[in-house]
Motif scaffolding. Sequence first.
Motif, PDB file in Angstrom:
ATOM      1  N   LEU A 157     -23.400  47.362 -18.446  1.00  0.00           N
ATOM      2  CA  LEU A 157     -23.914  47.093 -19.524  1.00  0.00           C
ATOM      3  C   LEU A 157     -25.332  46.103 -19.122  1.00  0.00           C
ATOM      4  CD1 LEU A 157     -21.382  45.584 -21.923  1.00  0.00           C
ATOM      5  CD2 LEU A 157     -22.285  47.793 -21.914  1.00  0.00           C
ATOM      6  N   TYR A 158     -25.352  45.307 -18.034  1.00  0.00           N
ATOM      7  CA  TYR A 158     -26.497  45.011 -17.558  1.00  0.00           C
ATOM      8  C   TYR A 158     -27.535  45.707 -16.972  1.00  0.00           C
ATOM      9  CZ  TYR A 158     -29.342  41.266 -15.484  1.00  0.00           C
ATOM     10  OH  TYR A 158     -30.554  40.744 -15.262  1.00  0.00           O
ATOM     11  N   ASN A 159     -26.927  46.611 -16.199  1.00  0.00           N
ATOM     12  CA  ASN A 159     -27.751  47.746 -15.728  1.00  0.00           C
ATOM     13  C   ASN A 159     -28.667  48.269 -16.759  1.00  0.00           C
ATOM     14  OD1 ASN A 159     -27.200  47.262 -13.000  1.00  0.00           O
ATOM     15  ND2 ASN A 159     -25.910  49.247 -12.924  1.00  0.00           N
ATOM     16  N   THR A 160     -27.805  48.931 -17.813  1.00  0.00           N
ATOM     17  CA  THR A 160     -28.540  49.463 -18.816  1.00  0.00           C
ATOM     18  C   THR A 160     -29.521  48.677 -19.558  1.00  0.00           C
ATOM     19  OG1 THR A 160     -26.561  50.726 -18.876  1.00  0.00           O
ATOM     20  CG2 THR A 160     -28.215  50.954 -20.849  1.00  0.00           C
ATOM     21  N   ALA A 161     -29.177  47.406 -19.892  1.00  0.00           N
ATOM     22  CA  ALA A 161     -29.914  46.279 -20.643  1.00  0.00           C
ATOM     23  C   ALA A 161     -31.183  46.076 -20.029  1.00  0.00           C
ATOM     24  CB  ALA A 161     -29.076  45.081 -20.982  1.00  0.00           C
ATOM     25  N   TRP A 162     -30.810  45.806 -18.478  1.00  0.00           N
ATOM     26  CA  TRP A 162     -32.168  45.586 -17.703  1.00  0.00           C
ATOM     27  C   TRP A 162     -33.125  46.772 -17.551  1.00  0.00           C
ATOM     28  CZ3 TRP A 162     -34.310  47.117 -13.027  1.00  0.00           C
ATOM     29  CH2 TRP A 162     -35.304  46.003 -12.703  1.00  0.00           C
ATOM     30  N   ARG A 163     -32.608  47.876 -17.827  1.00  0.00           N
ATOM     31  CA  ARG A 163     -33.668  48.952 -17.534  1.00  0.00           C
ATOM     32  C   ARG A 163     -34.168  49.281 -18.998  1.00  0.00           C
ATOM     33  NH1 ARG A 163     -29.833  51.050 -13.175  1.00  0.00           N
ATOM     34  NH2 ARG A 163     -30.968  50.479 -11.337  1.00  0.00           N
ATOM     35  N   LEU A 164     -33.590  48.832 -20.198  1.00  0.00           N
ATOM     36  CA  LEU A 164     -34.093  48.965 -21.263  1.00  0.00           C
ATOM     37  C   LEU A 164     -35.204  47.797 -21.616  1.00  0.00           C
ATOM     38  CD1 LEU A 164     -31.188  49.870 -23.497  1.00  0.00           C
ATOM     39  CD2 LEU A 164     -32.926  51.375 -22.897  1.00  0.00           C
ATOM     40  N   LYS A 175     -16.562  52.112 -22.319  1.00  0.00           N
ATOM     41  CA  LYS A 175     -17.951  52.063 -21.885  1.00  0.00           C
ATOM     42  C   LYS A 175     -19.012  52.401 -22.887  1.00  0.00           C
ATOM     43  CE  LYS A 175     -19.696  53.812 -18.125  1.00  0.00           C
ATOM     44  NZ  LYS A 175     -20.415  53.941 -16.606  1.00  0.00           N
ATOM     45  N   ALA A 176     -18.449  53.491 -23.341  1.00  0.00           N
ATOM     46  CA  ALA A 176     -19.477  54.355 -24.388  1.00  0.00           C
ATOM     47  C   ALA A 176     -19.545  53.580 -25.507  1.00  0.00           C
ATOM     48  CB  ALA A 176     -18.804  55.575 -24.584  1.00  0.00           C
ATOM     49  N   TRP A 177     -18.451  52.858 -26.055  1.00  0.00           N
ATOM     50  CA  TRP A 177     -18.328  52.241 -27.421  1.00  0.00           C
ATOM     51  C   TRP A 177     -19.365  50.888 -27.005  1.00  0.00           C
ATOM     52  CZ3 TRP A 177     -15.482  47.291 -28.063  1.00  0.00           C
ATOM     53  CH2 TRP A 177     -15.409  47.003 -29.346  1.00  0.00           C
ATOM     54  N   LEU A 178     -19.081  50.220 -25.942  1.00  0.00           N
ATOM     55  CA  LEU A 178     -19.978  49.118 -25.687  1.00  0.00           C
ATOM     56  C   LEU A 178     -21.503  49.383 -25.445  1.00  0.00           C
ATOM     57  CD1 LEU A 178     -17.645  47.640 -22.772  1.00  0.00           C
ATOM     58  CD2 LEU A 178     -18.191  46.514 -25.041  1.00  0.00           C
ATOM     59  N   LEU A 179     -21.945  50.571 -24.874  1.00  0.00           N
ATOM     60  CA  LEU A 179     -23.166  50.920 -24.714  1.00  0.00           C
ATOM     61  C   LEU A 179     -23.773  51.227 -26.047  1.00  0.00           C
ATOM     62  CD1 LEU A 179     -23.030  53.102 -21.268  1.00  0.00           C
ATOM     63  CD2 LEU A 179     -24.427  50.853 -21.887  1.00  0.00           C
ATOM     64  N   THR A 180     -23.053  51.952 -27.046  1.00  0.00           N
ATOM     65  CA  THR A 180     -23.434  52.212 -28.200  1.00  0.00           C
ATOM     66  C   THR A 180     -23.633  50.835 -29.156  1.00  0.00           C
ATOM     67  OG1 THR A 180     -21.988  54.040 -28.640  1.00  0.00           O
ATOM     68  CG2 THR A 180     -22.741  53.147 -30.547  1.00  0.00           C
ATOM     69  N   ILE A 181     -22.990  49.745 -28.807  1.00  0.00           N
ATOM     70  CA  ILE A 181     -23.275  48.453 -29.650  1.00  0.00           C
ATOM     71  C   ILE A 181     -24.362  47.961 -28.888  1.00  0.00           C
ATOM     72  CG2 ILE A 181     -22.376  46.214 -29.723  1.00  0.00           C
ATOM     73  CD1 ILE A 181     -19.462  47.281 -29.741  1.00  0.00           C
ATOM     74  N   LEU A 182     -24.541  48.001 -27.398  1.00  0.00           N
ATOM     75  CA  LEU A 182     -25.783  47.439 -26.745  1.00  0.00           C
ATOM     76  C   LEU A 182     -26.913  48.105 -27.161  1.00  0.00           C
ATOM     77  CD1 LEU A 182     -26.087  46.575 -23.278  1.00  0.00           C
ATOM     78  CD2 LEU A 182     -27.753  48.118 -24.044  1.00  0.00           C
ATOM     79  N   ILE A 216     -27.033  57.940 -15.397  1.00  0.00           N
ATOM     80  CA  ILE A 216     -26.526  56.775 -14.775  1.00  0.00           C
ATOM     81  C   ILE A 216     -25.318  56.239 -14.907  1.00  0.00           C
ATOM     82  CG2 ILE A 216     -27.399  54.450 -14.141  1.00  0.00           C
ATOM     83  CD1 ILE A 216     -30.212  55.459 -14.227  1.00  0.00           C
ATOM     84  N   GLU A 217     -25.011  56.289 -16.479  1.00  0.00           N
ATOM     85  CA  GLU A 217     -23.856  55.455 -16.652  1.00  0.00           C
ATOM     86  C   GLU A 217     -22.853  56.667 -17.019  1.00  0.00           C
ATOM     87  OE1 GLU A 217     -22.962  52.588 -16.484  1.00  0.00           O
ATOM     88  OE2 GLU A 217     -25.114  52.211 -15.991  1.00  0.00           O
ATOM     89  N   GLY A 218     -22.876  57.989 -17.088  1.00  0.00           N
ATOM     90  CA  GLY A 218     -21.944  59.003 -16.990  1.00  0.00           C
ATOM     91  C   GLY A 218     -21.392  59.163 -18.162  1.00  0.00           C
ATOM     92  N   LEU A 219     -22.138  58.947 -19.378  1.00  0.00           N
ATOM     93  CA  LEU A 219     -21.460  59.255 -20.739  1.00  0.00           C
ATOM     94  C   LEU A 219     -21.898  60.797 -20.874  1.00  0.00           C
ATOM     95  CD1 LEU A 219     -21.482  56.264 -21.046  1.00  0.00           C
ATOM     96  CD2 LEU A 219     -22.682  56.519 -23.223  1.00  0.00           C
ATOM     97  N   SER A 220     -20.920  61.433 -21.735  1.00  0.00           N
ATOM     98  CA  SER A 220     -21.088  62.747 -22.267  1.00  0.00           C
ATOM     99  C   SER A 220     -22.319  62.911 -23.034  1.00  0.00           C
ATOM    100  CB  SER A 220     -19.756  63.423 -22.785  1.00  0.00           C
ATOM    101  OG  SER A 220     -19.596  62.797 -23.805  1.00  0.00           O
ATOM    102  N   TYR A 221     -22.844  64.112 -23.255  1.00  0.00           N
ATOM    103  CA  TYR A 221     -23.863  64.351 -24.288  1.00  0.00           C
ATOM    104  C   TYR A 221     -23.274  63.809 -25.468  1.00  0.00           C
ATOM    105  CZ  TYR A 221     -26.631  67.721 -21.520  1.00  0.00           C
ATOM    106  OH  TYR A 221     -27.429  68.352 -20.821  1.00  0.00           O
TER     107      TYR A 221
END
Lengths: 263, 196
Positions: free
Chosen positions: B27-34, B66-73, B147-152
């Motif tokens: 989450l932090y990696n993605t948040a930082w890169r956003l 992880k996908a659920w959390l990234l959706t919220i993020l 990077i985070e490996g989510l499916s399409y």
Amino acid sequence: MTDPANHLGLTLQEFLDDRLDAARQAEVRAHLQDCSQCRGELEALRWVRDIALKRLPAEPVPPGLAGRVAIALDRADRQARPAAPRWRKWAGVGIAALLAAAALVLLVLSPSRTNLPKAVARDFAEYSSGRLALDLRTSDGQAVESLFAARGIEFRTRVFDLGMMQYQLVGGRIHRLGNHASALFAYRGPEGRDLVCQMYEGRLASLPQPDDVRDHDGIRFQVYRVGKVTLVFWQEGAVVCVLASDAESETVIRLAYAKAVKV
Amino acid sequence: MASKQNPDVEGTRAAFEAAAVPFMQSLYNTAWRLTHRSEDAADLVQETYLRAYRTFENFTDGTNCKAWLLTILYSIFINRYRQAKRRPPMESLDELEERFHHLAQPSDPAVDVTTVEGWGSRWSPEVERALRQLPEDLRAPVLLVDIEGLSYEEAASALGCAVGTVGSRLFRGRKSLFVMLREYAHQAGFGKGDPP
């Protein structure tokens, strides 16, 4: 397919990401035998995916972040707990009276006590008759999404572009639907028909028995008919979406099919 | 992150922490890169956990937490941090196609490009810089899928768009990155077929 003059474009990526069936993969392999340009492009895409991006280092998490998160969750726990000290404070007044009051509060506040389909139908009727005003009148979907974000709607909203179906956005308002904060936005369609959409955080399962259930593209749609108004509910993650209109019932359902996203 | 609450709250809290806390780094990696700012990234992660905790009943056991959390993020990012008007200037799709076509040099037919090759292993800050230059609508699918490996499908859900849109944005994002990184790519052994 194997003509090298017809380069593969996006199909190369689908091949790279293993999103093609076996027959299509075989076609791509055959094409690659004869097409050096596509081989080069496939290598380039693979380099980006498997080398450049996979080598990115993790960004160190700040040392205090886990603690901050724990404190925030503690605060949420305290807010979620029943107000025990008030029980003690009111004990002398009489436990029976307090229980009755608590039951009344629960009756009023519980989302399950609010018939949301009927509430949405009422909102539609009020909007159509001009008694429910919009906070912002605009055909700009992004502006309406910004309004929702700025006024405290905490989930992500998607204001649909229904132009292809001849429905033009009229605007949106911050609304209440039962106990839920709701993002409400409205459209004007063919023959002056109104269409109202609402989104709120909730569960499809908590709605009453629908009049009809449809499954489309792996998404479940619960259909309600209240008078002449058709209501179509579906779930997108933590958010429930509903379309309401007095247009022909199948038209409303098709609009929902067109805009629902599987989550 | 233990808490002293009543048994129900404590049980929910323990289940939430077990499911969600292991993904803090992602989450932090993605948040930082956003957001490109460590303070904003930390705020975004904290808000994501808080929102996720409050709606934990919506999470389905056995699905990708992880996908659920990234959706919220991403939803919070869109609402609070993104300034859509500040889209960095990007070349048109046609220009990008042309440059990518030109720069992705035809490879040696003897090289089997359908199997994984081991080009280069050096990491360069150029990759991070190139990623930062991508417009957010192309960067987000790259972050989530590559990077985070989510499916399409999971990325489509997180981004609130169709699966096909994820594919086309990812395609543009990868091509843009290659165009920006062409020199580094060739220095790192791209196109030679074998690891340097």
